[in-house]
Write a protein that holds these residues in place. Structure first.
Motif, mmCIF file in Angstrom:
data_model
loop_
_atom_site.group_PDB
_atom_site.id
_atom_site.type_symbol
_atom_site.label_atom_id
_atom_site.label_comp_id
_atom_site.label_asym_id
_atom_site.label_seq_id
_atom_site.Cartn_x
_atom_site.Cartn_y
_atom_site.Cartn_z
ATOM 1 N N SER A 172 0.769 -1.263 0.082
ATOM 2 C CA SER A 172 0.101 0.186 -0.029
ATOM 3 C C SER A 172 0.884 1.082 0.034
ATOM 4 O O SER A 172 1.561 1.508 0.824
ATOM 5 C CB SER A 172 -0.896 -0.013 1.341
ATOM 6 N N ALA A 173 0.686 2.256 -0.818
ATOM 7 C CA ALA A 173 1.447 3.644 -1.011
ATOM 8 C C ALA A 173 1.321 4.130 0.236
ATOM 9 O O ALA A 173 2.360 4.668 0.918
ATOM 10 C CB ALA A 173 1.071 4.406 -2.117
ATOM 11 N N ALA A 174 0.172 4.150 0.872
ATOM 12 C CA ALA A 174 -0.098 5.002 2.059
ATOM 13 C C ALA A 174 0.662 4.356 3.287
ATOM 14 O O ALA A 174 1.278 5.086 4.019
ATOM 15 C CB ALA A 174 -1.690 4.900 2.547
ATOM 16 N N GLU A 175 0.456 2.933 3.367
ATOM 17 C CA GLU A 175 1.184 2.194 4.361
ATOM 18 C C GLU A 175 2.869 2.306 4.318
ATOM 19 O O GLU A 175 3.675 2.642 5.347
ATOM 20 C CB GLU A 175 1.000 0.999 4.412
ATOM 21 N N LEU A 176 3.251 2.441 2.919
ATOM 22 C CA LEU A 176 4.918 2.499 2.781
ATOM 23 C C LEU A 176 5.292 4.144 3.161
ATOM 24 O O LEU A 176 6.411 4.125 3.697
ATOM 25 C CB LEU A 176 5.084 2.338 1.093
ATOM 26 N N ALA A 177 4.216 4.975 2.732
ATOM 27 C CA ALA A 177 4.793 6.474 3.043
ATOM 28 C C ALA A 177 4.878 6.728 4.559
ATOM 29 O O ALA A 177 5.807 7.294 5.011
ATOM 30 C CB ALA A 177 3.758 7.270 2.508
ATOM 31 N N LEU A 178 3.850 6.068 5.473
ATOM 32 C CA LEU A 178 4.092 6.202 6.810
ATOM 33 C C LEU A 178 5.215 5.452 7.253
ATOM 34 O O LEU A 178 6.106 5.985 8.186
ATOM 35 C CB LEU A 178 2.925 5.541 7.550
ATOM 36 N N ASP A 179 5.565 4.218 6.849
ATOM 37 C CA ASP A 179 6.850 3.528 7.104
ATOM 38 C C ASP A 179 8.110 4.535 7.005
ATOM 39 O O ASP A 179 9.057 4.550 7.716
ATOM 40 C CB ASP A 179 7.079 2.239 6.433
ATOM 41 N N LEU A 180 8.189 4.986 5.707
ATOM 42 C CA LEU A 180 9.249 5.688 5.258
ATOM 43 C C LEU A 180 9.512 7.136 6.122
ATOM 44 O O LEU A 180 10.496 7.309 6.626
ATOM 45 C CB LEU A 180 9.318 6.229 4.075
ATOM 46 N N ALA A 181 8.527 7.627 6.480
ATOM 47 C CA ALA A 181 8.237 9.019 7.447
ATOM 48 C C ALA A 181 9.060 8.517 8.808
ATOM 49 O O ALA A 181 9.591 9.135 9.358
ATOM 50 C CB ALA A 181 7.085 9.522 7.291
ATOM 51 N N GLY A 182 8.558 7.384 9.210
ATOM 52 C CA GLY A 182 8.899 6.802 10.604
ATOM 53 C C GLY A 182 10.386 6.663 10.609
ATOM 54 O O GLY A 182 11.136 6.994 11.512
ATOM 55 N N LYS A 183 10.938 5.922 9.588
ATOM 56 C CA LYS A 183 12.441 5.771 9.306
ATOM 57 C C LYS A 183 13.049 7.195 9.095
ATOM 58 O O LYS A 183 14.204 7.285 9.531
ATOM 59 C CB LYS A 183 12.608 5.088 8.171
ATOM 60 N N ALA A 184 12.473 8.023 8.466
ATOM 61 C CA ALA A 184 13.037 9.368 8.391
ATOM 62 C C ALA A 184 13.234 10.071 9.928
ATOM 63 O O ALA A 184 14.158 10.681 10.099
ATOM 64 C CB ALA A 184 12.329 10.331 7.297
ATOM 65 N N ASP A 185 12.196 9.959 10.548
ATOM 66 C CA ASP A 185 12.224 10.539 12.117
ATOM 67 C C ASP A 185 13.488 9.787 12.900
ATOM 68 O O ASP A 185 14.124 10.544 13.474
ATOM 69 C CB ASP A 185 10.762 10.177 12.778
ATOM 70 N N GLN A 186 13.553 8.445 12.614
ATOM 71 C CA GLN A 186 14.685 7.867 13.325
ATOM 72 C C GLN A 186 16.015 8.261 12.877
ATOM 73 O O GLN A 186 16.861 8.455 13.590
ATOM 74 C CB GLN A 186 14.522 6.325 12.946
ATOM 75 N N ALA A 187 16.156 8.505 11.532
ATOM 76 C CA ALA A 187 17.572 8.968 11.010
ATOM 77 C C ALA A 187 17.840 10.506 11.533
ATOM 78 O O ALA A 187 18.845 10.595 11.945
ATOM 79 C CB ALA A 187 17.455 8.932 9.519
ATOM 80 N N LEU A 188 16.847 11.202 11.557
ATOM 81 C CA LEU A 188 16.833 12.517 12.194
ATOM 82 C C LEU A 188 17.336 12.443 13.535
ATOM 83 O O LEU A 188 18.180 13.191 13.980
ATOM 84 C CB LEU A 188 15.614 13.246 11.881
ATOM 85 N N ALA A 189 16.844 11.471 14.351
ATOM 86 C CA ALA A 189 17.093 11.372 15.811
ATOM 87 C C ALA A 189 18.282 10.929 15.882
ATOM 88 O O ALA A 189 19.276 11.433 16.937
ATOM 89 C CB ALA A 189 16.109 10.472 16.577
ATOM 90 N N ALA A 190 18.964 10.295 14.781
ATOM 91 C CA ALA A 190 20.301 9.743 14.970
ATOM 92 C C ALA A 190 21.551 10.655 14.356
ATOM 93 O O ALA A 190 22.629 10.415 14.646
ATOM 94 C CB ALA A 190 20.328 8.361 14.269
ATOM 95 N N GLY A 191 20.877 11.788 13.934
ATOM 96 C CA GLY A 191 21.872 12.843 13.582
ATOM 97 C C GLY A 191 22.180 12.569 11.691
ATOM 98 O O GLY A 191 22.869 13.506 11.503
ATOM 99 N N ASN A 192 21.421 11.546 11.042
ATOM 100 C CA ASN A 192 21.748 11.311 9.915
ATOM 101 C C ASN A 192 20.839 12.272 9.052
ATOM 102 O O ASN A 192 19.852 11.707 8.531
ATOM 103 C CB ASN A 192 21.849 9.740 9.922
ATOM 104 N N THR A 193 21.247 13.487 8.890
ATOM 105 C CA THR A 193 20.387 14.271 8.095
ATOM 106 C C THR A 193 20.207 13.903 6.763
ATOM 107 O O THR A 193 19.078 14.085 5.956
ATOM 108 C CB THR A 193 20.844 15.739 8.387
ATOM 109 N N GLU A 194 21.369 13.528 6.147
ATOM 110 C CA GLU A 194 21.065 13.236 4.655
ATOM 111 C C GLU A 194 20.128 12.390 4.333
ATOM 112 O O GLU A 194 19.390 12.285 3.230
ATOM 113 C CB GLU A 194 22.436 12.783 3.973
ATOM 114 N N LEU A 195 20.102 11.078 5.139
ATOM 115 C CA LEU A 195 19.215 9.897 5.078
ATOM 116 C C LEU A 195 17.755 10.359 5.387
ATOM 117 O O LEU A 195 16.699 10.215 4.685
ATOM 118 C CB LEU A 195 19.593 8.870 6.024
ATOM 119 N N ALA A 196 17.765 11.269 6.502
ATOM 120 C CA ALA A 196 16.331 11.731 6.861
ATOM 121 C C ALA A 196 15.728 12.504 5.866
ATOM 122 O O ALA A 196 14.536 12.380 5.336
ATOM 123 C CB ALA A 196 16.452 12.650 8.112
#
Length: 470
Positions: A172-196
């Motif tokens: 599902s595009a919607a579910e995938l989008a939510l998953d990617l946003a969650g991973k972006a939040d995690q990358a940001l919290a880890a300081g990996n801005t490029e991945l975020a």
């Protein structure tokens, strides 16, 4: 899949036809030249040589701007067709990273690069990643070029699913989008801005896809908020303001001028998730606007955020922003008063770090409005407050370095002397080196840290010379 290359190249050329850059390589003209060379000689190595030389030259001259994304897209495809999908994937990712540094990243170009990325992943046998990369992109393809193109891309993804023994169903595009946003939040919290930034960009949903508008707007506002925060972390505050303004525009009920208090959408006032997002967007926008010197935008964003500050941490952040706004306008006495309020608020909630930071900011404000005597009480109080704040925040090297470096800059600027600040300068320099080592794999964050620390390093070197001379 040469037809894919021709399709993407033709589409991108039509989209980029109006770009003309003086006194340097025009990426659109180069793309046309490369396409003509391929039609004439049917030689991928020749085309790749043209792209490689152009990118090297642009990088050497400091002219590798986001409009070169078209070259990365075509270079990635020709490289893959010539049997090197690993390098093609690298090129697609580099193009995406470059594109996301634009004030207004081109959605068509972004999704074209994602198509190139997906095919490279599939050629490497990484079918699940290829499917994830292309699922949301297929929605864009249908919206931009028609349902036939969407179906073609989705059929390709289904064939990859068969190869991966995952059946023919696409996620599902919607579910995938939510998953990617969650991973972006995690990358940001880890300081990996490029991945975020990359993940947040991929998690954006196109309109007119059958999904509920409120859901699409919430998702996209969340992604823009992640991007804005990542840009701010890297010190690219103008880009942060742009991204956060895009997020804000999805939260208001009518177009916002960025200078006054707008009418918000009903959901932003009534739904808990929307309220949290609204606080996040406008509080971060206020901070970024202060950093760019846009006091009117900062004041408007603070005014909006004040209606959503529900926790002690949020109230402290709000007071700090209000104080920062007063500081940038030169009203140091008002800044001092507001910082004292934020100190009391932090102390009441048991927040020792923010209480110490508030005392540090009070000392900054007092020195700023003082006479600048090198051996005066304002300098001594600032040194004491900065040392205490750095000690309390020692588990956060970024905050610690900021406190120490800011103190050094403030004392040197105000007093025109180095000696009093040098003990803190040496400590700040040690932390700076440690952070550079820790961020070795985060190119964007490391470069931002260097940019932010450049003025401090100039002062540190000059101070070393001055004190050694004595």
């Amino acid at each position: 899949m040469k037809t894919v290359l021709r399709f993407i190249a033709a589409s991108l050329l039509s989209l980029q036809a109006n770009i003309a850059l003086a006194e340097r390589v025009d990426p659109s003209a180069l793309a046309e030249k490369a396409a003509e060379a391929y039609r004439k000689n049917d030689s991928y190595p020749e085309v790749r040589g043209m792209f490689s030389e152009a990118l090297r030259d642009a990088r050497r001259r400091g002219e590798l701007t986001p409009d070169f994304a078209i070259i990365y897209a075509m270079y990635a495809d020709t490289t893959r067709f010539d049997g090197n999908p690993a390098f093609a994937l690298q090129l697609a990712d580099e193009g995406l990273s470059l594109l996301l540094g634009a004030q207004q990243p081109d959605a068509d170009m972004k999704n074209s690069l994602l198509v190139s990325r997906a095919y490279a992943l599939a050629d490497l046998g990484r079918y699940k990643e290829a499917i994830e990369t292309v699922t949301i992109t297929a929605l864009w393809m249908g919206e931009r070029f028609g349902e036939a193109q969407r179906k073609q891309l989705e059929d390709q993804a289904r064939s990859w699913a068969k190869n991966a023994d995952a059946g023919q169903a696409l996620p599902s595009a919607a579910e995938l989008a939510l998953d990617l946003a969650g991973k972006a939040d995690q990358a940001l919290a880890a300081g990996n801005t490029e991945l975020a930034l990359t993940l947040a960009s991929r998690a954006m949903l196109p309109g007119d896809t059958g999904l509920a508008r409120d859901d699409v707007d919430f998702q996209n506002a969340h992604c823009q908020s992640i991007s804005g925060t990542a840009y701010a972390f890297e010190g690219r505050n103008a880009l942060a303001v742009t991204a956060l303004r895009r997020a804000a525009d999805l939260l208001v009920a009518s177009p916002w001028d960025g200078q006054s208090k707008p009418k918000l959408r009903d959901l932003a006032l009534t739904d808990a998730g929307w309220r949290r997002l609204t606080w996040s967007v406008f509080s971060r926008l206020a901070a970024a606007a202060v950093a760019t010197g846009d006091r009117k935008a900062a004041a408007a964003a603070i005014d909006i955020a004040s209606d959503f500050a529900a926790t002690p941490e949020q109230r402290f952040a709000l007071l700090s922003q209000q104080a920062g706004l007063a500081f940038t306008s030169g009203d140091y006495r008002r800044a001092e008063e507001t910082f004292r309020k934020s100190e009391a608020d932090a102390a009441l909630s048991g927040d020792a770090v923010n209480a110490a930071l508030s005392r540090f900011y009070v000392a900054i404000a007092v020195l700023a409005r003082g006479d600048g005597a090198p051996d005066g009480p304002a300098v001594r109080d600032l040194l004491q407050a900065a040392t205490a704040a750095a000690d309390v925040a020692r588990d956060d090297p970024q905050v610690t370095e900021y406190v120490l470096a800011t103190t050094v800059r403030m004392i040197v600027t105000k007093t025109s002397g180095y000696e009093a600040a040098m003990p803190l300068a040496r400590r700040a320099y040690d932390i700076f080196r440690q952070r550079q080592t820790a961020m070795a794999n985060y190119d964007a964050g490391q470069e931002a840290s260097r940019r932010d620390g450049r003025r401090f390093l100039e002062i540190f070197i000059a101070g070393q010379y001055e004190t050694d001379a004595k």
